[in-house]
Enzyme design. Structure first.
Site, PDB file in Angstrom:
ATOM      1  CE  LYS A 232      -4.489  -1.465   0.837  1.00  0.00           C
ATOM      2  NZ  LYS A 232      -5.591  -1.737   1.725  1.00  0.00           N
ATOM      3  NE  ARG A 271      -7.948  -7.814  -0.378  1.00  0.00           N
ATOM      4  CZ  ARG A 271      -7.354  -6.938  -1.567  1.00  0.00           C
ATOM      5  NH1 ARG A 271      -6.601  -6.216  -1.240  1.00  0.00           N
ATOM      6  NH2 ARG A 271      -7.982  -7.001  -2.736  1.00  0.00           N
TER       7      ARG A 271
HETATM    8  C1  9MG Z   1     -10.522  -5.021  -1.794  1.00  0.00           C
HETATM    9  N1  9MG Z   1      -9.297  -4.330  -1.099  1.00  0.00           N
HETATM   10  C2  9MG Z   1      -8.376  -3.579  -0.983  1.00  0.00           C
HETATM   11  N2  9MG Z   1      -7.778  -3.427   0.005  1.00  0.00           N
HETATM   12  C3  9MG Z   1      -8.391  -3.855   0.891  1.00  0.00           C
HETATM   13  C4  9MG Z   1      -8.462  -3.926   2.318  1.00  0.00           C
HETATM   14  O1  9MG Z   1      -7.334  -3.181   3.097  1.00  0.00           O
HETATM   15  N3  9MG Z   1      -9.179  -4.681   3.205  1.00  0.00           N
HETATM   16  C5  9MG Z   1     -10.122  -5.571   2.529  1.00  0.00           C
HETATM   17  N4  9MG Z   1     -10.988  -6.129   3.157  1.00  0.00           N
HETATM   18  N5  9MG Z   1     -10.409  -5.378   1.158  1.00  0.00           N
HETATM   19  C6  9MG Z   1      -9.513  -4.756   0.299  1.00  0.00           C
END
Ligand code: 9MG
Length: 294
Positions: A232, A271
């Site tokens: 990110k 994720r």
């Molecule tokens: C789809 N998406 C993109 N970034 C995300 C994040 O930080 N959390 C979740 N749950 N979905 C995300």
């Protein structure tokens, strides 16, 4: 902070053991994602074979969940039509459900996509808008699937313009508690909910690190936490040189550091784009928990 008390999460008959940290692999079918957009495209069109091969690789690398999404939520992204989202996401959900032994998460805010993906074999709904779109609460309830509710301030096109909070942790916590209550009122069992503070969604670098440091305050509410920090822009900003953000392809070591910090503070699911490396990093955390206290 693994949690041996936590029961397994039933994702349409596949069970996620939340007593140890799990990795959710990102399968992005958009042409314009901030980090890997377009990687699954050939001649301007989504290539189902390429997308499926990527999904299979992430499974082989140890992803417990695949998060399949067709809307780019990076700041300034173009909105996606329902038809485009269905065309990107549903054939891949169907193929993965038929051929891979993995929990499929559908990354969508659309009620129609939730229902259709569930019918094709999705096991979890990941909604960055926390079921606030029209019909989404009812659709999610009707599927019977677990749901991840994420916090976002504003909307993707403008959310990074001027994020502002008096106390970001308190406000995120209140919002998620309100959405969990709305889910309960719509008939979604609390035991089917996951919460996500939404790193990067309407937050400055300082807001993101306050949330990360104080993640245990969100974990205290008792629902499993999912976090997305992989590649990110907060990493790009912290590692910037000469006023240039570190590009997405140079963010892996920092993504791993943040994944471990999040799990140590109570995250149950991470994720991630780089599944093999994230699985290895979290295995070190799990080993410390298992053997460090003998
Ligand atoms: C789809 N998406 C993109 N970034 C995300 C994040 O930080 N959390 C979740 N749950 N979905 C995300």
């Amino acid at each position: 902070m693994s949690n041996p008390q936590r029961p397994a999460l039933d994702c349409a008959g596949r069970f996620l053991d939340l007593s140890r940290p799990l990795v959710m692999g990102i399968v992005n079918t958009t042409p314009d994602s901030f980090s890997d957009g377009g990687a699954l495209y050939r001649d301007g069109a989504l290539d189902l074979e390429r997308a499926f091969a990527h999904a299979r690789t992430l499974c082989e690398e140890g992803a417990a969940i695949l998060d399949i999404g067709g809307e780019s939520t990076r700041p300034g992204a173009n909105p996606v039509s329902l038809q485009e989202e269905q065309d990107r996401v549903l054939p891949l959900v169907e193929r993965v459900a038929a051929e891979l032994d993995v929990v499929i998460s559908v990354d969508t805010s659309s009620a129609a996509v939730m229902r259709e993906a569930a019918a094709l074999g999705a096991g979890l709904i990941n909604d960055v808008r926390a079921l606030t779109r029209e019909g989404a609460l009812e659709a999610a309830a009707a599927t019977g699937l677990p749901v991840c509710l994420m916090h976002m301030q504003g909307q993707p096109d403008t959310m990074q313009a001027a994020p502002s909070y008096a106390d970001v942790v308190a406000e995120v916590r209140t919002f998620l508690a309100q959405r969990a209550a709305a889910c309960a009122a719509a008939g979604i069992d609390r035991r089917r909910l996951l919460l996500d503070p939404g790193f990067g969604f309407g937050k400055t670098v300082a807001h993101n690190f306050q949330l990360l440091d104080r993640l245990p305050e969100l974990a205290r509410d008792g629902l499993p936490l999912l976090v997305g920090l992989s590649r990110k822009s907060l990493i790009g900003k912290v590692l910037a040189r000469d006023d240039r953000e570190r590009p997405a392809e140079g963010r892996l070591p920092a993504s791993l550091a943040l994944a471990v910090l999040a799990v140590e503070r109570g995250a149950a699911i991470v994720r991630a784009h780089d599944v093999a490396a994230t699985v290895d990093a979290l295995a070190m955390f799990a080993a410390m928990r298992e053997w460090g206290r003998q």
